[in-house]
Design an enzyme around this catalytic site. Structure first.
Site, mmCIF file in Angstrom:
data_model
loop_
_atom_site.group_PDB
_atom_site.id
_atom_site.type_symbol
_atom_site.label_atom_id
_atom_site.label_comp_id
_atom_site.label_asym_id
_atom_site.label_seq_id
_atom_site.Cartn_x
_atom_site.Cartn_y
_atom_site.Cartn_z
ATOM 1 N N GLU A 1 1.056 -1.440 -0.416
ATOM 2 C CA GLU A 1 -0.016 -0.071 -0.145
ATOM 3 C C GLU A 1 0.828 0.952 0.253
ATOM 4 O O GLU A 1 0.805 2.684 1.372
ATOM 5 C CB GLU A 1 -0.653 -0.396 0.745
ATOM 6 C CG GLU A 1 -1.598 -1.240 1.413
ATOM 7 C CD GLU A 1 -3.305 -1.108 2.251
ATOM 8 O OE1 GLU A 1 -2.490 -0.600 2.807
ATOM 9 O OE2 GLU A 1 -3.925 -2.306 1.486
ATOM 10 N N GLU B 1 -4.378 -8.931 -1.485
ATOM 11 C CA GLU B 1 -4.455 -9.211 0.253
ATOM 12 C C GLU B 1 -6.573 -8.660 -0.247
ATOM 13 O O GLU B 1 -6.803 -7.395 -0.757
ATOM 14 C CB GLU B 1 -4.116 -7.948 0.542
ATOM 15 C CG GLU B 1 -4.368 -7.463 2.017
ATOM 16 C CD GLU B 1 -3.751 -6.904 2.848
ATOM 17 O OE1 GLU B 1 -2.812 -6.569 2.824
ATOM 18 O OE2 GLU B 1 -4.489 -5.965 3.768
#
Length: 523
Positions: free
Chosen positions: A270, A367
């Site tokens: 991220e 994810e």
């Protein structure tokens, strides 16, 4: 009298000659009968499709159903059912899924979840026999048969020490100064995870491990506060980038030495988000392209490593803009295998948009976590099947990875991150009880039946109808995964190459079908 005697004489000789010939022919047949082709075995011409069902009311949890007869499409059988007790369906189906096995898309690499420090610790705290049973259930044909895991390079928001206490660390932590040559590099703090992955690799020798860092070592970051939680690399110091590339090489080699080959790495978890509460780091798209092009790509190449370099690794909603910069850089793209995606914002169609722009680069889904914010089993089943198990592959993903393999009943132990996330399984450390969550069954609908090397093939889908995705396994078997996200049951036909079968799927339910096509049966 003389003539009569002669005729009798000839007659007797003729009879004798015929008898000798008959005996000779009989003997020849006896000794040569093995050369005659054996009659073909009796073969049951009725073929069937296997079915496994999970329903939103939890009455069926990856439950095997009565096989469905496969019939000629022009004389379709209508007696298929969702169970052995359902009455035959004689009405017409509401929808037909047309499968074209000759129209192919991506090859699948595997399915699984993340072996975080928290997951490894919880499994390791179980009694030895229970550990073995759970690992076999997760990674062999006795259960989910997962063949891919995500691994955090250093600590994440789910990392603990050997006592289960939250722990933030990297593989090159020093009290002061710089360590450009990685003299302090060590994976010792990962030991519990290493041990668990070694055991998994023993059960699954062809395991694919995807590594992702949450942060670089603090001394590599900009500013006076050298922290693992947040900030970014010191862009003023080129030696930092050289050292960070060396860090990745050392990680890959260290795990290879342990018998855990690293299949691929993403550059940063991220990269568009940081937190001061847990290990994290930002890395803009231009910086990521520069790092790959000038440092990481050449470093892996010089080390003789073929580990895949995968860009981005963040949500769908920001994917198109970020990947346009990284993959659009031709020099960086030469080293990049593809890009990775998370589920927390946007929708799966972003992966198709990236694929359309860069068709030579692979797509990975890395994810998604369920949590207590969405407690309803049926709703979770519908959303995850639609967006992850079906939506990700239909939008070019080569894999599907969920987040934590295991968490405790409180969604921990955490290291400053999500406080109400849910693992694939829940392990209660007080009672050693293991609960299989909706994510377990969602993942099982694909991981148990679609093998690495399977190819996605074309199947029709209409908005508001049965959502589905179809694969051809390396052994030739076909697998169709379907979900009914609606509030009413739906009857549908599946048609491929003249074959047809019918099924009725209850509301908020998922089913996996597996069958051998005609060409495989005839071989």
């Amino acid at each position: 009298m003389i003539n009569i005697g002669w005729r009798e004489y000839l007659k007797r000789w003729m009879i004798l000659l015929i008898a000798v010939c008959c005996v000779g022919i009989g003997i020849w047949l006896i000794f040569n009968r093995s050369e005659q082709p054996a009659p073909p075995p009796v073969v049951d011409k009725q073929r069937t499709a296997e079915v496994w069902l999970t329903t939103g009311d939890q009455q069926n949890l990856l439950a095997r159903q009565k096989p469905i007869p496969i019939t000629d499409h022009h004389d379709a059988d209508t007696s298929s059912s969702v169970s052995s007790t359902q009455e035959p369906d004689i009405s017409s189906s509401a929808f037909t899924i047309q499968i074209d096995p000759d129209k192919t898309y991506q090859t699948m690499d595997g399915f699984g979840a993340a072996m975080t420090g928290s997951s490894a610790h919880l499994i390791n705290e179980l009694p030895e026999e229970q550990q073995e049973q759970l690992l076999k259930e997760l990674f062999t044909t006795e259960g989910l048969n997962m063949d891919m895991v995500r691994h955090t390079i250093g600590a994440s928001d789910y990392s603990v020490d050997e006592t289960g206490v939250a722990s933030s660390y990297t593989y090159d932590d020093i009290e002061s100064g710089k360590d450009y040559d990685m003299e302090s590099f060590s994976i010792e703090k990962d030991q519990e995870v290493v041990n668990m992955l070694e055991r998994v690799a023993d059960l699954k020798p062809d395991l694919n491990v995807l590594g992702t860092p949450w942060t670089a070592p603090g001394w590599m970051k900009y500013g006076e506060e050298k922290t693992t939680n947040g900030w970014y690399l010191d862009y003023n110091d080129p030696q930092v980038y050289e050292a960070y590339a060396r860090y990745f090489v050392r990680y890959i080699k260290a795990y290879q030495t342990k018998g855990i080959p690293i299949y691929g790495i993403t550059l940063q978890n991220e990269p568009e988000f940081t937190s001061d509460k847990y290990p994290s780091m930002s890395m803009g798209a231009e910086e990521q392209a520069m790092f790959i092009q000038d440092y990481l790509g050449p470093a892996l190449q010089d080390a003789g490593l073929d580990t895949r370099i995968i860009a981005y690794d963040h949500n769908w909603d920001q994917a198109v803009e970020y990947t346009a910069t990284v993959l659009g850089d031709e020099q960086a793209a030469a080293y990049i295998d593809g890009s990775a995606f998370h589920c927390y914002a946007g929708d799966p169609s972003a992966m198709s948009e990236v694929h359309e722009r860069f068709p030579d680069k692979n797509i990975y889904f890395t994810e998604c976590s369920g949590g207590e914010w969405s407690p309803d089993f049926g709703e979770n089943l519908s959303w995850q099947m639609s967006n992850l198990i079906i939506g990700a592959p239909r939008n070019w993903a080569k894999n599907v990875l969920l987040w934590n393999i295991a968490l405790d009943p409180q969604g921990g132990p955490t290291n400053g991150g999500c406080e109400n996330c849910r693992g694939v399984v829940t392990i209660d450390p007080d009672s050693d009880e293991i609960t299989r969550n909706v994510e377990y069954y969602v993942l099982g609908h694909i991981s148990r039946y679609v093998r690495p090397g399977a190819v996605r093939v074309d199947s029709t889908q209409e908005q508001g109808k049965i959502e589905n995705v179809t694969f051809r396994n390396p052994d030739g078997t076909m697998v169709l995964v379907a979900v009914n996200t609606g509030e009413a049951e739906v009857s549908f036909d599946v048609v491929m190459s003249g074959d047809s079968f019918r099924y009725i799927l209850p509301s908020q339910s998922a089913a996996t079908f597996r069958w051998k096509p005609k060409t495989e049966v005839e071989r």
